[in-house]
Write an enzyme that holds these catalytic residues in place. Structure first.
Site, short mmCIF file in Angstrom:
data_model
loop_
_atom_site.label_atom_id
_atom_site.label_comp_id
_atom_site.label_asym_id
_atom_site.label_seq_id
_atom_site.Cartn_x
_atom_site.Cartn_y
_atom_site.Cartn_z
N SER A 1 -1.96 -6.78 -6.75
CA SER A 1 -1.97 -5.57 -5.92
C SER A 1 -2.47 -5.94 -4.54
O SER A 1 -3.04 -7.01 -4.35
CB SER A 1 -2.93 -4.53 -6.52
OG SER A 1 -4.27 -4.88 -6.25
N ASP A 2 -2.28 -5.06 -3.56
CA ASP A 2 -2.98 -5.28 -2.30
C ASP A 2 -4.41 -4.78 -2.50
O ASP A 2 -4.76 -4.20 -3.53
CB ASP A 2 -2.27 -4.57 -1.13
CG ASP A 2 -2.66 -5.20 0.22
OD1 ASP A 2 -3.64 -5.97 0.26
OD2 ASP A 2 -1.99 -4.93 1.23
N TRP A 3 -5.23 -5.03 -1.50
CA TRP A 3 -6.66 -4.75 -1.58
C TRP A 3 -6.90 -3.29 -1.98
O TRP A 3 -6.65 -2.38 -1.19
CB TRP A 3 -7.32 -5.07 -0.24
CG TRP A 3 -8.80 -4.95 -0.21
CD1 TRP A 3 -9.53 -3.80 -0.17
CD2 TRP A 3 -9.75 -6.02 -0.21
NE1 TRP A 3 -10.86 -4.09 -0.13
CE2 TRP A 3 -11.03 -5.45 -0.15
CE3 TRP A 3 -9.65 -7.43 -0.24
CZ2 TRP A 3 -12.20 -6.20 -0.13
CZ3 TRP A 3 -10.82 -8.17 -0.20
CH2 TRP A 3 -12.07 -7.58 -0.16
N ALA A 4 -7.37 -3.11 -3.22
CA ALA A 4 -7.70 -1.77 -3.72
C ALA A 4 -6.51 -0.81 -3.74
O ALA A 4 -6.69 0.41 -3.73
CB ALA A 4 -8.86 -1.16 -2.93
N PHE B 1 0.82 -1.21 0.00
CA PHE B 1 0.00 0.00 0.00
C PHE B 1 0.85 1.27 0.00
O PHE B 1 0.41 2.32 -0.44
CB PHE B 1 -0.84 0.06 1.29
CG PHE B 1 -1.99 -0.91 1.37
CD1 PHE B 1 -2.98 -0.93 0.41
CD2 PHE B 1 -2.10 -1.78 2.46
CE1 PHE B 1 -4.07 -1.80 0.52
CE2 PHE B 1 -3.18 -2.64 2.58
CZ PHE B 1 -4.17 -2.66 1.60
#
Ligand code: BGC
Length: 738
Positions: A292-295, A261
């Site tokens: 990717s990480d969450w969103a 992030f």
């Protein structure tokens, strides 16, 4: 009904466009992985390709930080992958069957989930596993986690987390193995091998899952320990501290990586071309894919790195983020970007290639479905529990043991006062990521003590106080202590205070626990304090008011059984800290691998309090003493091709058998390209030593590898000059020549 809606959701996006039968030569498993990928890629439409770059999610969302505006089962768009939060292998197979039989090309999805320290059988949190200094246990634990995961239909775990953190205020230190890059590298390899198997071919096995190294990179350096915040990391430190565990994991064959992030020195990690393409692909030859990480793609807008969602998608994909976790941006924007000429199809092709490659490597095209086992054969087998227990036992770190209070003598102790919020906290024992762990499966200390010793010892249980709520009335708990021969105080943080989005401004023991332990001490009865925690805490008050103090972390399903064995000396503790415990928050950042200051201590130390942490990396006692002697080298001069054998004799001079971890450090007092830490861990090994026994412990030093260090470009240097080698309280010198 729910499943039906989801299946409809999976159709959106144009993948399931025609039922016409297509020739599928890539299904021939005798072909090479590369040929199969190219055959498939050649016939894919742009929409089908973009679908592979999307990860949607299905099932209950157990992570409160996974903020999203879509309901969890919307099956948004087409999915190359599903973040699968359900426990049902049947549902997973139904979703997969739909994709495989109803889509034009029949490409299976890869089902991912956060299986961090176990799925149903919960192992100690990773920070505790690091403290065991026993990577073999982590490897076996990850293998158990993989087996249980496969039985619910998970193909891929988002683990291990190998971020280095030097700030215990950051809640996610619980998910890593500690503050040291070398130790974390060793555990990264163990975890990858446990999940994926020892060889590339093992990944296909029905009991193995793909690993995911996360969060690439530098996430643990969040400013002020605040999660998701900016990180400022000089390039030299990036190569010296934050990247080595990733390199080790990639070399061990990890097939996926999750981008972080954080903004790292002005370029967010999820759109960081230098990290994702230059370092990972060009230099390290990583051939798997990055999710990717969450969103984290849409969050590039929040970070000021993209003006809108389209630009965020473009920047992330071009930098090397192949798969977009959950936010649906790639599905929404990539096609248009290609049409506008902003994004060459070749960039999309390359990402699709990487994802398909891993799907073939995992065997998803050959065996898209998982076997459904009877419920009773899936989880928590006795051998899984035994391993979880051993892992917990080896993770406990005994920091104080005045007058050899521990181990408790079962023939002498008649009454125990068991107090504190952690004594019967089944939920809490599982820690921060619980997979699908159920508190009902946890053995608390209260349950274990009563079961194993209840017939011989009177156990008076009084919670006394909550973890966080304030109280001043300790009447009952003091009454219990007065009646007992010994008090066991189970203190700590609620497990929900550790993990993602759990930053603290202070690391004090919350609630009225310090007051309670102070009052307990005044009874004059001996006190054993056990600390349940996922981060270092300020422990001076507990230390001063306890006779014995042990860090128990969050030990998992077998918490109580493991603690009972150690408290009564069936097993000796053998954990050592892998993260320093500051005396107070103002010492942060505190870690052992520091560079020398320009003036010698005490100049430059704090004038109003101690500068040294209360406990440091490597601290940890057991029920015996070890003496280190006769440190010797088979040669004292080395060039970069030399292997030196260093040996030390370790003797158990006490009365109990125990395991000892021998830690080997080096110091390069003067280096040409940059200064070096006062101490750097380079090797460790753990051995069981009986009372009176002496063993020789050896470190085979490959001088070129062990004594080289990186510059700001990641280039490794081997300098002529002296290197100090340290083990226990012993030290010797090796002369390096070019
Ligand atoms: C976390 C990751 C996790 C992902 C999926 C994110 O919020 O940072 O570690 O793997 O969610 O649950």
């Amino acid at each position: 009904m729910k499943l039906k809606m989801t299946l409809l959701g999976l159709v959106v996006g144009g993948i399931l466009t025609t039922a016409a039968e297509v020739e599928k030569p890539w299904l021939d498993s005798t072909l090479t992985e590369g040929d199969r990928v190219e055959m498939l890629l050649k016939v894919m439409t742009l929409k089908e390709k973009i679908g592979q770059l999307n990860q949607s999610h299905f099932g209950r969302n157990s992570n409160p930080n996974n903020v999203t505006s879509t309901p969890p089962d919307a099956g948004k768009g087409v999915s190359g992958s599903i973040l699968y939060m359900s426990e049902s292998p049947e549902t997973r197979n139904a979703l997969q069957r739909h994709l495989v039989t109803k889509s034009r090309l029949g490409i299976p999805a890869i089902f991912g989930y956060d299986v961090i320290h176990g799925l149903k059988t919960i192992f100690p949190v990773p920070l505790a596993q690091g403290a065991s200094f026993n990577p073999a246990l982590t490897k076996s634990g990850c293998a158990v986690a993989a087996e249980e995961s496969c039985k619910v239909g998970i193909d891929w775990t988002f683990s291990p987390m190998i971020d280095i953190g030097h700030d215990p205020r950051w809640g996610r230190v619980v998910e890593g193995y500690g503050e040291d890059p070398w130790l974390t590298s060793v555990f990264a390899v163990a975890a990858v091998q446990g999940y994926q198997g020892d060889s590339r071919a093992d990944l296909k096995r029905p009991d193995k899952v793909a690993a995911c190294l996360k969060h690439f990179a530098g996430y643990g350096a969040s400013e002020g320990g605040r999660d998701y915040h900016y990180t400022s990391i000089p390039l030299q430190e990036l190569f010296d501290i934050y990247l080595p565990p990733y390199k080790a994991g990639v070399d061990a064959g990890a097939v996926t990586i999750m981008s972080a992030f954080n903004d790292i020195s002005g370029a967010p990690a999820s759109a960081n071309n230098f990290l994702e393409t230059e370092v990972l692909r060009n230099r390290w030859k990583f051939d798997g894919f990055i999710v990717s990480d969450w969103a984290s793609v849409v969050q590039l807008i929040n970070q000021g790195f993209a003006k809108d969602a389209a630009e965020a998608s473009e920047r992330a994909l071009k930098a090397g983020t192949d798969m977009d976790m959950v936010d649906g941006l790639y599905i929404a924007h990539l096609e248009k970007l290609v049409e506008n000429g902003q994004l060459p199809v070749s960039v999309i092709d390359e990402s699709v290639r990487r994802i398909l490659r891993i799907k073939f490597r995992k065997g998803l095209f050959d065996n898209p479905y998982v076997t459904v086992y009877p419920e009773t054969e899936r989880f928590l087998k006795p051998e899984y529990r035994a391993l979880a227990k051993q892992s917990a036992i080896e993770s406990f770190v005994l920091l104080e043991n005045k007058n050899e209070l521990l181990p408790l003598d079962v023939t002498k102790v008649k009454t125990i006062a068991l107090v504190g919020p952690g004594a019967d906290d089944d939920d809490g024992m599982n820690g921060s990521w619980v997979g699908h762990g159920n508190p009902k499966d946890v053995i608390t200390l209260k349950a274990a003590l009563e079961k194993q010793y209840g017939s011989r010892i009177k156990i008076i249980y009084e919670k006394g106080c909550d973890y966080t709520a304030k109280t001043t009335d300790f009447t009952k708990v003091l009454n219990a202590a007065e009646q007992a021969d010994v008090t066991i105080a189970c203190l700590g943080e609620p497990h929900s205070w550790s993990g993602e989005n759990r930053s603290r401004s202070g690391i004090y023991l919350p609630g009225s626990q310090n007051e309670m332990i102070t009052a307990l001490k005044k009874t004059g009865k001996p006190v054993v304090s056990l600390l349940f925690t996922g981060r270092p805490l300020e422990l001076r008050t507990v230390k001063e008011n306890s006779d014995a103090m042990m860090i128990a972390w969050y030990p998992g399903t077998e918490a109580g059984n493991a603690l009972t064995d150690v408290l009564f000396g069936v097993e000796s503790p053998s954990g050592k800290l892998t993260i320093s415990f500051p005396e107070y928050v103002g010492q942060i950042p505190v870690h052992y691998r520091r560079r020398p200051p320009s003036r010698h201590s005490p100049i430059g130390d704090y004038i109003d309090g101690p500068t040294k942490p209360l406990y440091t990396f490597g601290d940890g006692k057991t029920y015996t003493e070890f003496k280190y002697s006769n440190l010797r080298l088979d040669r004292t001069v080395a060039d970069k091709n030399t292997t030196i054998k260093a040996t030390v004799t370790v003797t158990n001079t006490g009365k109990k058998a125990a395991k000892e971890t021998v830690l080997w450090f080096i110091n390069d007092p003067y280096a040409t390209h940059n200064t070096r830490p006062i101490k750097e861990l380079k090797h460790f090994s753990k051995s069981f030593i009986k009372p009176g026994e002496s063993i020789d412990v050896t470190f085979e030093i490959n001088a070129g590898t062990v004594f080289s260090y990186p510059d700001a470009d990641g280039k490794m240097h081997f300098d002529a000059g002296d290197i100090h080698l340290m083990v226990g309280n012993l030290k010797t010198k090796i002369e390096c020549v070019e």
